[in-house]
Design a protein around this motif. Structure first.
Motif, PDB file in Angstrom:
ATOM      1  N   LEU A 109       0.944  -1.198   0.148  1.00  0.00           N
ATOM      2  CA  LEU A 109      -0.011  -0.013  -0.077  1.00  0.00           C
ATOM      3  C   LEU A 109       0.884   1.263  -0.034  1.00  0.00           C
ATOM      4  O   LEU A 109       0.713   2.214  -0.825  1.00  0.00           O
ATOM      5  CB  LEU A 109      -0.997  -0.163   1.288  1.00  0.00           C
ATOM      6  CG  LEU A 109      -1.817  -1.265   1.218  1.00  0.00           C
ATOM      7  CD1 LEU A 109      -2.701  -0.837   2.773  1.00  0.00           C
ATOM      8  CD2 LEU A 109      -3.039  -0.947   0.022  1.00  0.00           C
ATOM      9  N   THR A 151      -2.446   3.186  10.605  1.00  0.00           N
ATOM     10  CA  THR A 151      -3.191   2.199   9.640  1.00  0.00           C
ATOM     11  C   THR A 151      -4.058   1.033  10.213  1.00  0.00           C
ATOM     12  O   THR A 151      -5.119   0.979  10.032  1.00  0.00           O
ATOM     13  CB  THR A 151      -2.376   1.720   8.539  1.00  0.00           C
ATOM     14  OG1 THR A 151      -1.829   2.824   7.632  1.00  0.00           O
ATOM     15  CG2 THR A 151      -3.091   0.842   7.547  1.00  0.00           C
ATOM     16  N   PHE A 157      -9.844   0.851   7.403  1.00  0.00           N
ATOM     17  CA  PHE A 157      -8.941   0.066   6.961  1.00  0.00           C
ATOM     18  C   PHE A 157      -9.266  -1.433   7.504  1.00  0.00           C
ATOM     19  O   PHE A 157      -9.245  -2.320   6.614  1.00  0.00           O
ATOM     20  CB  PHE A 157      -7.506   0.453   7.445  1.00  0.00           C
ATOM     21  CG  PHE A 157      -6.643  -0.665   7.169  1.00  0.00           C
ATOM     22  CD1 PHE A 157      -6.181  -0.801   5.729  1.00  0.00           C
ATOM     23  CD2 PHE A 157      -5.903  -1.683   8.044  1.00  0.00           C
ATOM     24  CE1 PHE A 157      -5.085  -1.598   5.503  1.00  0.00           C
ATOM     25  CE2 PHE A 157      -5.217  -2.638   7.575  1.00  0.00           C
ATOM     26  CZ  PHE A 157      -4.565  -2.504   6.386  1.00  0.00           C
ATOM     27  N   ASP A 160     -11.867  -2.651   5.039  1.00  0.00           N
ATOM     28  CA  ASP A 160     -11.465  -2.638   3.657  1.00  0.00           C
ATOM     29  C   ASP A 160      -9.844  -2.559   3.645  1.00  0.00           C
ATOM     30  O   ASP A 160      -9.393  -1.335   3.656  1.00  0.00           O
ATOM     31  CB  ASP A 160     -11.846  -1.389   3.025  1.00  0.00           C
ATOM     32  CG  ASP A 160     -11.421  -1.191   1.577  1.00  0.00           C
ATOM     33  OD1 ASP A 160     -10.789  -2.386   1.015  1.00  0.00           O
ATOM     34  OD2 ASP A 160     -11.711  -0.399   0.789  1.00  0.00           O
ATOM     35  N   ASN A 162      -8.012  -2.852   1.355  1.00  0.00           N
ATOM     36  CA  ASN A 162      -7.391  -2.321   0.141  1.00  0.00           C
ATOM     37  C   ASN A 162      -7.217  -0.926   0.346  1.00  0.00           C
ATOM     38  O   ASN A 162      -6.763  -0.191  -0.711  1.00  0.00           O
ATOM     39  CB  ASN A 162      -7.856  -2.726  -1.094  1.00  0.00           C
ATOM     40  CG  ASN A 162      -7.593  -4.423  -1.507  1.00  0.00           C
ATOM     41  OD1 ASN A 162      -6.788  -4.886  -1.180  1.00  0.00           O
ATOM     42  ND2 ASN A 162      -8.771  -5.009  -1.783  1.00  0.00           N
ATOM     43  N   PHE A 163      -7.950  -0.115   1.197  1.00  0.00           N
ATOM     44  CA  PHE A 163      -7.981   1.271   1.564  1.00  0.00           C
ATOM     45  C   PHE A 163      -6.552   1.426   1.859  1.00  0.00           C
ATOM     46  O   PHE A 163      -5.725   0.886   2.583  1.00  0.00           O
ATOM     47  CB  PHE A 163      -8.557   1.515   2.662  1.00  0.00           C
ATOM     48  CG  PHE A 163      -8.314   3.164   3.347  1.00  0.00           C
ATOM     49  CD1 PHE A 163      -8.212   4.122   2.428  1.00  0.00           C
ATOM     50  CD2 PHE A 163      -8.387   3.124   4.807  1.00  0.00           C
ATOM     51  CE1 PHE A 163      -7.992   5.370   3.048  1.00  0.00           C
ATOM     52  CE2 PHE A 163      -8.207   4.311   5.158  1.00  0.00           C
ATOM     53  CZ  PHE A 163      -8.049   5.386   4.458  1.00  0.00           C
ATOM     54  N   VAL A 164      -5.828   2.336   1.005  1.00  0.00           N
ATOM     55  CA  VAL A 164      -4.344   2.598   1.268  1.00  0.00           C
ATOM     56  C   VAL A 164      -4.078   3.081   2.607  1.00  0.00           C
ATOM     57  O   VAL A 164      -2.687   2.844   2.920  1.00  0.00           O
ATOM     58  CB  VAL A 164      -3.923   4.035   0.286  1.00  0.00           C
ATOM     59  CG1 VAL A 164      -3.866   3.604  -1.003  1.00  0.00           C
ATOM     60  CG2 VAL A 164      -4.308   5.194   0.549  1.00  0.00           C
ATOM     61  N   ARG A 194     -10.868   4.676  -5.883  1.00  0.00           N
ATOM     62  CA  ARG A 194     -11.875   4.066  -5.189  1.00  0.00           C
ATOM     63  C   ARG A 194     -11.066   3.502  -3.712  1.00  0.00           C
ATOM     64  O   ARG A 194     -11.788   3.667  -2.603  1.00  0.00           O
ATOM     65  CB  ARG A 194     -11.996   2.490  -5.749  1.00  0.00           C
ATOM     66  CG  ARG A 194     -13.194   1.808  -5.289  1.00  0.00           C
ATOM     67  CD  ARG A 194     -13.560   0.617  -6.035  1.00  0.00           C
ATOM     68  NE  ARG A 194     -14.025  -0.657  -5.192  1.00  0.00           N
ATOM     69  CZ  ARG A 194     -15.410  -0.601  -4.983  1.00  0.00           C
ATOM     70  NH1 ARG A 194     -16.166   0.297  -5.553  1.00  0.00           N
ATOM     71  NH2 ARG A 194     -16.000  -1.413  -4.152  1.00  0.00           N
ATOM     72  N   GLU A 195      -9.787   3.127  -3.785  1.00  0.00           N
ATOM     73  CA  GLU A 195      -9.297   2.679  -2.663  1.00  0.00           C
ATOM     74  C   GLU A 195      -8.391   3.920  -1.972  1.00  0.00           C
ATOM     75  O   GLU A 195      -7.293   3.805  -1.023  1.00  0.00           O
ATOM     76  CB  GLU A 195      -8.517   1.556  -2.725  1.00  0.00           C
ATOM     77  CG  GLU A 195      -9.081   0.422  -3.163  1.00  0.00           C
ATOM     78  CD  GLU A 195     -10.076  -0.155  -2.253  1.00  0.00           C
ATOM     79  OE1 GLU A 195     -10.377   0.458  -0.853  1.00  0.00           O
ATOM     80  OE2 GLU A 195     -11.188  -0.950  -2.806  1.00  0.00           O
ATOM     81  N   ARG A 199     -11.693   7.188   1.280  1.00  0.00           N
ATOM     82  CA  ARG A 199     -12.308   6.105   2.404  1.00  0.00           C
ATOM     83  C   ARG A 199     -11.954   6.329   3.959  1.00  0.00           C
ATOM     84  O   ARG A 199     -12.718   5.886   4.763  1.00  0.00           O
ATOM     85  CB  ARG A 199     -11.254   4.745   2.192  1.00  0.00           C
ATOM     86  CG  ARG A 199     -11.517   3.880   0.885  1.00  0.00           C
ATOM     87  CD  ARG A 199     -12.696   2.921   1.240  1.00  0.00           C
ATOM     88  NE  ARG A 199     -12.725   2.262  -0.080  1.00  0.00           N
ATOM     89  CZ  ARG A 199     -14.288   1.768  -0.477  1.00  0.00           C
ATOM     90  NH1 ARG A 199     -15.074   1.806   0.567  1.00  0.00           N
ATOM     91  NH2 ARG A 199     -14.415   1.112  -1.399  1.00  0.00           N
TER      92      ARG A 199
END
Ligand code: SF4
Ligand code: F3S
Ligand code: FES
Length: 232
Positions: A109, A151, A157, A160, A162-164, A194-195, A199
């Motif tokens: 990420l 994070t 997170f 999801d 894949n959220f950076v 999207r990610e 988010r």
């Protein structure tokens, strides 16, 4: 003082699920949680597994959940916690063993936001100069030690992966706001995806967790304003 450490343990070679083990440790109030863990490992149970390196809040190796909050074991004093201390691995990452988690996805990420200087001009003969004001614009986000405390404390997170996440956003900020860098547009396009930055729901857990006191939520808001209005 006598302290009771409740440590979440998991050995993938033996356990189907994690369990808690309790250890008694005699320690000074001004010692750190890392000292208590070392006492357990060195004198009671050598199989206890956790990362640590610098022991001085610099390397970012020993972030863990201590009494329910993400902190560095080497920066957290016993006297801040009382005589009963719970220690768990960071949430949201795969546990490799005990308190050691897998950072591979976290670094993927991080890399996805291009955390390095991008400049398409020919290399100058001398350094690229900045004014104090230009340097100030990203000073706070240079302090990141990539410990992942932010994070792994972020509810979006957890739901999801894949959220950076805030750590990648902090490191994107560090270059987007650097006057010498020319990769801002590339990064903002990634972060507007999207990610990316949307988010973030402004929960502030990241800012509370950061052992470097980086104003993470403020940095994220600056990125959002740059995406929306092309200003901070
Ligand atoms: Fe750790 Fe703070 Fe960097 Fe997040 S922003 S990885 S909490 S140092
Ligand atoms: Fe998460 Fe921090 Fe935003 S906790 S929701 S990244 S303010
Ligand atoms: Fe390096 Fe704690 S051991 S930050």
């Amino acid at each position: 003082m006598k302290v009771e450490l409740s440590i979440k343990r998991f050995d993938p070679d033996q356990d189907e699920a994690s369990h808690t083990e309790v250890y008694g440790v005699e320690i000074e109030p001004t010692d750190r949680v890392l000292d208590a863990l070392n006492q357990v490992k060195w004198y009671q149970d050598g199989t206890l597994t956790y990362r640590r390196s610098c022991a001085h809040g610099i390397c970012g190796s020993d972030a863990m959940r201590i009494n329910g909050l993400n902190r560095l074991a080497c920066k957290t004093l016993i006297k801040e916690l009382g005589s009963k201390i719970s220690i768990e691995p960071l949430l949201g990452f795969t546990v490799i063993k005990d308190l050691m988690v897998d950072f591979d996805h976290f670094f993927d990420l991080y890399k996805s936001v291009k955390p390095y200087l991008i400049n398409y001009d020919p290399t100058p003969a001398k350094e690229r100069l900045q004014s104090p004001e230009q340097r100030e614009a990203f000073d706070d986000t240079t302090k990141c030690i990539l410990c992942a405390a932010c994070t792994t404390s972020c509810p979006p997170f957890w739901s999801d992966p894949n959220f950076v996440g805030p750590a990648a956003l902090v490191n994107a900020h560090r270059f987007i706001f650097d006057s010498r860098d020319q990769g801002g547009a590339e990064r903002l396009e990634i972060l507007n995806g999207r990610e990316g930055v949307w988010r973030c729901r402004t929960v502030f857990n990241c800012t509370q967790a950061c052992p470097r006191d980086i104003k993470i939520t403020k940095a994220i808001e600056q990125i959002k304003r740059l995406v929306l209005f092309n200003r901070v």
